[in-house]
Design an enzyme around this catalytic site. Structure first.
Site, PDB file in Angstrom:
ATOM      1  CB  ALA A  10      47.622 -13.152  43.939  1.00 30.41           C
ATOM      2  NE  ARG A  15      40.425 -26.412  44.419  1.00 36.31           N
ATOM      3  CZ  ARG A  15      39.904 -26.200  43.216  1.00 36.31           C
ATOM      4  NH1 ARG A  15      39.293 -27.181  42.584  1.00 36.31           N
ATOM      5  NH2 ARG A  15      40.003 -25.010  42.644  1.00 36.31           N
ATOM      6  CG  ASP A 102      46.749 -21.393  38.347  1.00 35.77           C
ATOM      7  OD1 ASP A 102      46.595 -20.705  37.322  1.00 35.77           O
ATOM      8  OD2 ASP A 102      45.905 -21.441  39.265  1.00 35.77           O
TER       9      ASP A 102
HETATM   10  C1  UD1 Z   1      38.364 -17.449  36.003  1.00 36.36           C
HETATM   11  C2  UD1 Z   1      37.443 -16.662  35.058  1.00 36.36           C
HETATM   12  C3  UD1 Z   1      36.535 -17.642  34.321  1.00 36.36           C
HETATM   13  C4  UD1 Z   1      37.372 -18.657  33.572  1.00 36.36           C
HETATM   14  C5  UD1 Z   1      38.331 -19.371  34.526  1.00 36.36           C
HETATM   15  C6  UD1 Z   1      39.278 -20.236  33.761  1.00 36.36           C
HETATM   16  C7  UD1 Z   1      37.087 -14.517  36.172  1.00 36.36           C
HETATM   17  C8  UD1 Z   1      36.122 -13.709  36.936  1.00 36.36           C
HETATM   18  N1  UD1 Z   1      36.665 -15.745  35.830  1.00 36.36           N
HETATM   19  O1  UD1 Z   1      37.524 -18.041  36.959  1.00 36.36           O
HETATM   20  O2  UD1 Z   1      35.719 -16.924  33.406  1.00 36.36           O
HETATM   21  O3  UD1 Z   1      36.529 -19.604  32.933  1.00 36.36           O
HETATM   22  O4  UD1 Z   1      39.106 -18.396  35.262  1.00 36.36           O
HETATM   23  O5  UD1 Z   1      40.025 -21.017  34.658  1.00 36.36           O
HETATM   24  O6  UD1 Z   1      38.150 -14.069  35.855  1.00 36.36           O
HETATM   25  N2  UD1 Z   1      43.867 -14.788  41.016  1.00 36.36           N
HETATM   26  C9  UD1 Z   1      44.619 -13.807  41.583  1.00 36.36           C
HETATM   27  N3  UD1 Z   1      44.024 -12.910  42.410  1.00 36.36           N
HETATM   28  C10 UD1 Z   1      42.694 -12.941  42.680  1.00 36.36           C
HETATM   29  C11 UD1 Z   1      41.918 -13.957  42.087  1.00 36.36           C
HETATM   30  C12 UD1 Z   1      42.537 -14.867  41.260  1.00 36.36           C
HETATM   31  O7  UD1 Z   1      45.836 -13.730  41.386  1.00 36.36           O
HETATM   32  O8  UD1 Z   1      42.220 -12.068  43.425  1.00 36.36           O
HETATM   33  C13 UD1 Z   1      44.528 -15.763  40.127  1.00 36.36           C
HETATM   34  C14 UD1 Z   1      44.501 -17.161  40.716  1.00 36.36           C
HETATM   35  O9  UD1 Z   1      45.722 -17.415  41.398  1.00 36.36           O
HETATM   36  C15 UD1 Z   1      44.375 -18.039  39.475  1.00 36.36           C
HETATM   37  C16 UD1 Z   1      43.655 -17.151  38.471  1.00 36.36           C
HETATM   38  O10 UD1 Z   1      43.777 -15.832  38.941  1.00 36.36           O
HETATM   39  O11 UD1 Z   1      45.642 -18.329  38.938  1.00 36.36           O
HETATM   40  C17 UD1 Z   1      42.215 -17.531  38.254  1.00 36.36           C
HETATM   41  O12 UD1 Z   1      41.529 -17.384  39.462  1.00 36.36           O
HETATM   42  P1  UD1 Z   1      40.329 -18.311  39.835  1.00 36.36           P
HETATM   43  O13 UD1 Z   1      39.799 -17.890  41.142  1.00 36.36           O
HETATM   44  O14 UD1 Z   1      40.727 -19.737  39.682  1.00 36.36           O
HETATM   45  O15 UD1 Z   1      39.286 -17.926  38.701  1.00 36.36           O
HETATM   46  P2  UD1 Z   1      38.000 -18.698  38.364  1.00 36.36           P
HETATM   47  O16 UD1 Z   1      36.982 -18.375  39.365  1.00 36.36           O
HETATM   48  O17 UD1 Z   1      38.302 -20.118  38.133  1.00 36.36           O
END
Ligand code: UD1
Ligand code: CA
Length: 453
Positions: A10, A15, A102
């Site tokens: 989602a 970037r 991703d």
């Molecule tokens: C998350 C993890 C972190 C981990 C990292 C690895 C959590 C709270 N943290 O952090 O511990 O080290 O991934 O990359 O889970 N997404 C949604 N809906 C949302 C939020 C995110 O679909 O509401 C999806 C994003 O598209 C992405 C993935 O979830 O594919 C990860 O989201 P992202 O915001 O990148 O997580 P991080 O903060 O990096």
């Protein structure tokens, strides 16, 4: 045990700076999300559920052929919130694997290991030791047992030194997801519902959280920008080249090879630099592909040699052919054995029987050419009248003189000869000579014009 694969997709992907949603960006010619779906299918998942948000319709349309379900997350309130959206459609028994649209290159083998490791405990995850853990969730252990995941922004200075990070990939019992997810809160540094909080809930319930590490770090790497995308593309390509070398292919340089699809190979195939293979292709024993060739959905049989810069698209090529340099075989080109196609020859929707030669500057479109026929330099099949396409039939052992135009529909008999420079508009009988041009006129002792004073 039935497995559900839940794919988080989602996120916005700001970037990437692209109109295309991030999970539709191609890696090796296939959308990032497509790689994840492919892996889920290899695991024989009962159910694949993708959580979409940004670019929803586009993303769904791209996978309309797949047997999978879609759940919308209209606001991105965190990874925990994303998985909450799935609860209404999630079975109450079985296990879920949580993946990311991703993070394209996690292997089915690694996920199988995760499933296995989590079988007894009901929860498991993939972690990784990294030199620079900045930005990642940290794995907090006590006597080796995982206690919690602390996000970078919530971590104490001491916790920030932990180099074991959360990859975000988990395997969790569905029953537990139903139990834990409704209890998530967003009381943290980012005001998000963290999926990572289920680890502490598991520990509080007395469960041991299992963990495994991937064989290769790139398996768990995500794509946030085009720099990371290009890095994963090269990792993926070098893996493919490695596996082809193990299958017996010789590459002039495995770092200058791209496979965007699948390639089946016989023995002793040789591939020179900068070759691109797309779709499903096959190369028989001893096939040689010269530098700069592009093959798309093409089969080439044993011992055929392809010289540099030849382009193939939906072509079927027989054994012991000589193709190129600079040949172009378009869809529907079917070449039997011992065919020679030389430079700047274009073939489309045509059947060339054994031993046909078209060695220089020629267009063969909608043609059927009998065996051992020689097509002279610059021959054109005029297959298009501006509205319709027409067929050219050329018999066996015919000889088409250079620079001839064969105006279709037309039939040229076995053993027939067409004089060079002819425009052939009527059928030619077997063994006949057709001359379709103005006869040469000769004026003896000709005086060229003189410069006037
Ligand atoms: C998350 C993890 C972190 C981990 C990292 C690895 C959590 C709270 N943290 O952090 O511990 O080290 O991934 O990359 O889970 N997404 C949604 N809906 C949302 C939020 C995110 O679909 O509401 C999806 C994003 O598209 C992405 C993935 O979830 O594919 C990860 O989201 P992202 O915001 O990148 O997580 P991080 O903060 O990096
Ligand atoms: Ca991330």
């Amino acid at each position: 045990m039935s497995t559900t694969v839940i794919i988080l997709a989602a996120g916005k992907g700001t970037r990437m700076r692209s109109l295309l949603p991030k999970v539709l960006q191609p890696l090796a010619g296939k959308p990032l999300l497509g790689h994840v779906i492919e892996t889920a299918k290899q695991l024989q998942a009962q159910d694949i559920i993708t959580i979409f948000g940004h670019g929803g319709a586009l993303v769904k349309d791209a996978f309309s052929q797949e047997n999978m379900r879609w759940v919308e997350q209209t606001e991105q309130l965190g990874t925990g919130h994303a998985v909450q959206m799935v609860l209404p459609v999630l079975a109450t028994s079985g296990t879920s694997l949580i993946l990311y649209g991703d993070v394209p290159l996690v292997s089915a083998h690694t996920l199988q290991r995760l499933l296995k490791a989590s079988e007894k405990t009901g929860i498991g995850m993939i972690t990784l030791q990294v030199a620079d853990p900045t930005g990642y969730g940290r794995i907090v252990r006590h006597h080796d047992q995982i206690q919690a995941i602390v996000e970078h922004k919530d971590a104490s200075t001491e916790q920030q030194c932990i180099q074991e990070i959360n990859t975000g990939i988990y395997c969790v019992s569905n029953q537990k997801l139903h139990e834990w997810l409704p209890r998530l809160s967003n009381q943290n540094a980012q005001g998000e519902y963290y999926l990572t909080d289920i680890i502490e809930m598991a520990v509080a319930d007395g469960l041991n959280v299992a963990s495994i590490q991937p064989e290769m770090a790139f398996e768990v790497e995500g794509v946030n920008d085009r720099v990371q995308l290009s890095k994963l593309e090269r990792e993926y390509q070098s893996q493919q080249a490695l596996s082809l070398m193990r299958d017996g292919v010789t590459f002039a340089d495995p770092d200058r090879f791209d496979l965007r699809g699948s390639l089946k190979v016989g023995r002793d195939v040789r591939i020179d630099t900068n070759v691109i293979i797309e779709g499903d292709c096959e190369l028989g024993d001893g096939v040689e592909i010269g530098t700069g060739c592009v093959l798309k959905h093409t089969k080439i049989a044993a011992y055929t040699k392809v010289q540099p810069y030849s382009i193939f698209d939906h072509a079927v090529v027989g054994e012991n052919n000589m193709i190129g340099p600079f040949a172009r075989l378009r869809p529907g080109s079917v070449l039997a054995n011992q065919v020679h196609i030389g430079n700047f020859v274009e073939v489309k929707n045509s059947l060339l029987a054994q031993g046909v030669k078209a060695n220089h500057f020629t267009y063969l479109g909608d043609a059927i050419v009998g065996q051992h026929t020689n097509i002279g330099a610059g021959t054109i099949t005029c297959n298009y009248d501006g509205v319709n396409k027409h067929k050219t039939h050329i018999g066996e052992s015919a000889f088409i003189g250079s620079n001839s135009a064969l105006v279709a529909p037309i039939h040229i008999g076995d053993g027939a000869t067409v004089a060079a420079g002819s425009v052939v508009t009527r059928d030619v009988a077997n063994n006949a000579l057709a001359i379709g041009r103005a006869m040469q006129v000769e004026k003896s002792d000709y005086q060229r014009p003189q410069k006037s004073k």
